[in-house]
Design a protein around this motif. Structure first.
Motif, PDB file in Angstrom:
ATOM      1  N   PRO A   1       0.816  -1.084  -0.017  1.00  0.00           N
ATOM      2  CA  PRO A   1      -0.113  -0.071   0.139  1.00  0.00           C
ATOM      3  C   PRO A   1       0.736   1.363  -0.069  1.00  0.00           C
ATOM      4  O   PRO A   1       0.275   2.148  -0.518  1.00  0.00           O
ATOM      5  N   LEU A   2       2.177   1.242   0.509  1.00  0.00           N
ATOM      6  CA  LEU A   2       2.930   2.321   0.441  1.00  0.00           C
ATOM      7  C   LEU A   2       4.330   2.010  -0.232  1.00  0.00           C
ATOM      8  O   LEU A   2       4.966   0.943   0.026  1.00  0.00           O
ATOM      9  N   ARG A   3       4.670   2.692  -1.338  1.00  0.00           N
ATOM     10  CA  ARG A   3       5.648   2.606  -1.941  1.00  0.00           C
ATOM     11  C   ARG A   3       7.068   2.813  -1.149  1.00  0.00           C
ATOM     12  O   ARG A   3       7.260   3.723  -0.504  1.00  0.00           O
ATOM     13  N   VAL A   4       8.134   1.863  -1.087  1.00  0.00           N
ATOM     14  CA  VAL A   4       9.122   1.552  -0.173  1.00  0.00           C
ATOM     15  C   VAL A   4      10.324   1.476  -1.121  1.00  0.00           C
ATOM     16  O   VAL A   4      10.392   0.703  -1.716  1.00  0.00           O
ATOM     17  N   THR A   5      11.637   2.250  -1.081  1.00  0.00           N
ATOM     18  CA  THR A   5      12.601   2.121  -1.386  1.00  0.00           C
ATOM     19  C   THR A   5      13.931   2.104  -0.394  1.00  0.00           C
ATOM     20  O   THR A   5      14.989   1.599  -0.753  1.00  0.00           O
TER      21      THR A   5
ATOM     22  N   ARG B   1       9.785   7.559   6.323  1.00  0.00           N
ATOM     23  CA  ARG B   1      10.947   7.024   5.995  1.00  0.00           C
ATOM     24  C   ARG B   1      11.010   6.113   4.890  1.00  0.00           C
ATOM     25  O   ARG B   1      12.105   5.339   4.739  1.00  0.00           O
ATOM     26  N   ASN B   2       9.939   6.151   3.932  1.00  0.00           N
ATOM     27  CA  ASN B   2       9.884   5.086   2.756  1.00  0.00           C
ATOM     28  C   ASN B   2      11.076   5.547   1.543  1.00  0.00           C
ATOM     29  O   ASN B   2      11.038   4.842   0.974  1.00  0.00           O
ATOM     30  N   THR B   3      11.338   6.815   1.427  1.00  0.00           N
ATOM     31  CA  THR B   3      12.262   7.161   0.309  1.00  0.00           C
ATOM     32  C   THR B   3      13.533   7.731   0.814  1.00  0.00           C
ATOM     33  O   THR B   3      13.641   8.239   1.910  1.00  0.00           O
ATOM     34  N   TRP B   4      14.607   7.727   0.104  1.00  0.00           N
ATOM     35  CA  TRP B   4      15.637   8.143   0.353  1.00  0.00           C
ATOM     36  C   TRP B   4      15.956   9.661   0.203  1.00  0.00           C
ATOM     37  O   TRP B   4      16.477  10.427   0.979  1.00  0.00           O
ATOM     38  N   VAL B   5      15.618   9.983  -0.995  1.00  0.00           N
ATOM     39  CA  VAL B   5      15.659  11.548  -1.620  1.00  0.00           C
ATOM     40  C   VAL B   5      14.271  12.269  -2.187  1.00  0.00           C
ATOM     41  O   VAL B   5      14.022  13.469  -1.954  1.00  0.00           O
ATOM     42  N   TYR B   6      13.534  11.521  -2.714  1.00  0.00           N
ATOM     43  CA  TYR B   6      12.432  11.870  -3.113  1.00  0.00           C
ATOM     44  C   TYR B   6      11.603  12.564  -2.270  1.00  0.00           C
ATOM     45  O   TYR B   6      11.062  11.901  -1.228  1.00  0.00           O
ATOM     46  N   GLY B   7      11.079  14.056  -2.313  1.00  0.00           N
ATOM     47  CA  GLY B   7      10.285  14.788  -1.512  1.00  0.00           C
ATOM     48  C   GLY B   7      10.950  15.204  -0.407  1.00  0.00           C
ATOM     49  O   GLY B   7      10.301  15.597   0.685  1.00  0.00           O
ATOM     50  N   ARG B   8      12.537  15.194  -0.237  1.00  0.00           N
ATOM     51  CA  ARG B   8      12.953  15.370   0.838  1.00  0.00           C
ATOM     52  C   ARG B   8      14.161  16.671   0.612  1.00  0.00           C
ATOM     53  O   ARG B   8      15.040  16.791   1.428  1.00  0.00           O
TER      54      ARG B   8
END
Length: 258
Positions: free
Chosen positions: A204-208, A216-223
């Motif tokens: 349900p939540l995209r996680v990289t 806490r689910n992305t490294w750089v996107y949206g940050r």
């Protein structure tokens, strides 16, 4: 943000609710197809093709694309919608359920024999039975002078990756999105992109990052402006695209990516 995994999940929900059932009523709320009536037709299949969704009913295919804001939702017959009616672009009813497409960026009805006219330009589908890594690598590598971040987003190269995946892939591979394709390890990037989107197709939540906690689910996107999770350097935000009209917001770490 709708990417290939989002559309894959939407196709599965629609298939589970509609496949094998007869449409009792259809309401296309776009001028070009307002008079189309597919009631009485049997829904044979619903499938995703990259970011495109194809619903096959009788001799026709309902083709849609979510773009930035669209969604498909399924309701029980008579259940109240969670979005205002003026946002509905199409309503498909069976005896048991009601499928509604809200704010769809593309909605059209084509003869099933003409499906390739609307999706034939796409590269190998990362979540499809036709996935061909070698062909995807060949297509990405065909333009060695363009930025790798742009090449990964080009649906003619490989179908399904959106801006989130392109940003995250570049970080995980340690390359700036502006690095020319000729200087990138294209096979490794394509392989990682495939593994990432397959891992997320049922989530349900995209996680990289491997951390499923929201935020806490992305490294750089949206940050943009926040510290890199690896080195602490502030994440930078810029725009990148084939042309000014196609520029997308891009995030990167200036220390971890070169």
């Amino acid at each position: 943000m709708p990417e290939g995994d989002t559309v894959y999940q939407a196709a599965r929900r629609l298939r589970e609710s509609l496949a094998g059932r007869i449409l009792t009523a259809t309401d296309f709320r776009v001028p070009r197809f307002a008079t189309v009536d597919l009631s009485g037709e049997r829904v044979d299949d619903v499938l995703s093709r990259g970011k495109h969704l194809l619903m096959r009913a009788g001799g026709f295919t309902i083709h849609s694309h979510l773009k930035m804001e669209g969604s498909w939702e399924v309701y029980r017959s008579g259940e109240r919608w969670r979005h205002p009616a003026f946002q509905a672009r199409v309503v498909l009813r069976t005896a048991e359920a009601e499928a509604v497409g809200f704010l769809l960026g593309i909605l059209e009805v084509v003869p099933r024999s003409k499906e390739q006219d609307v999706v034939g330009h796409l590269g190998p589908d990362l979540l499809g039975a036709d996935w061909d890594a070698d062909e995807a690598v060949r297509r990405v590598s065909a333009r060695p002078d363009i930025p790798i971040g742009v090449a990964l987003l080009d649906q003619r190269n490989l179908a399904g990756l959106g801006n989130v995946y392109a940003n995250e892939l570049c970080f995980l591979r340690g390359m700036l999105p502006t690095r020319p394709v000729a200087e990138a390890d294209v096979p490794a990037a394509v392989d990682l992109g495939h593994r990432l989107i397959v891992a997320n197709r049922d989530r349900p939540l995209r996680v990289t990052t491997g951390d499923t906690r929201r935020g806490r689910n992305t490294w750089v996107y949206g940050r943009g402006g926040q510290p890199c999770r690896r080195c602490g350097t502030h994440i930078r935000r810029t725009e990148l695209g084939r042309t000014e009209l196609e520029e997308r917001v891009t995030y990167y770490c200036p220390s971890c990516q070169t």
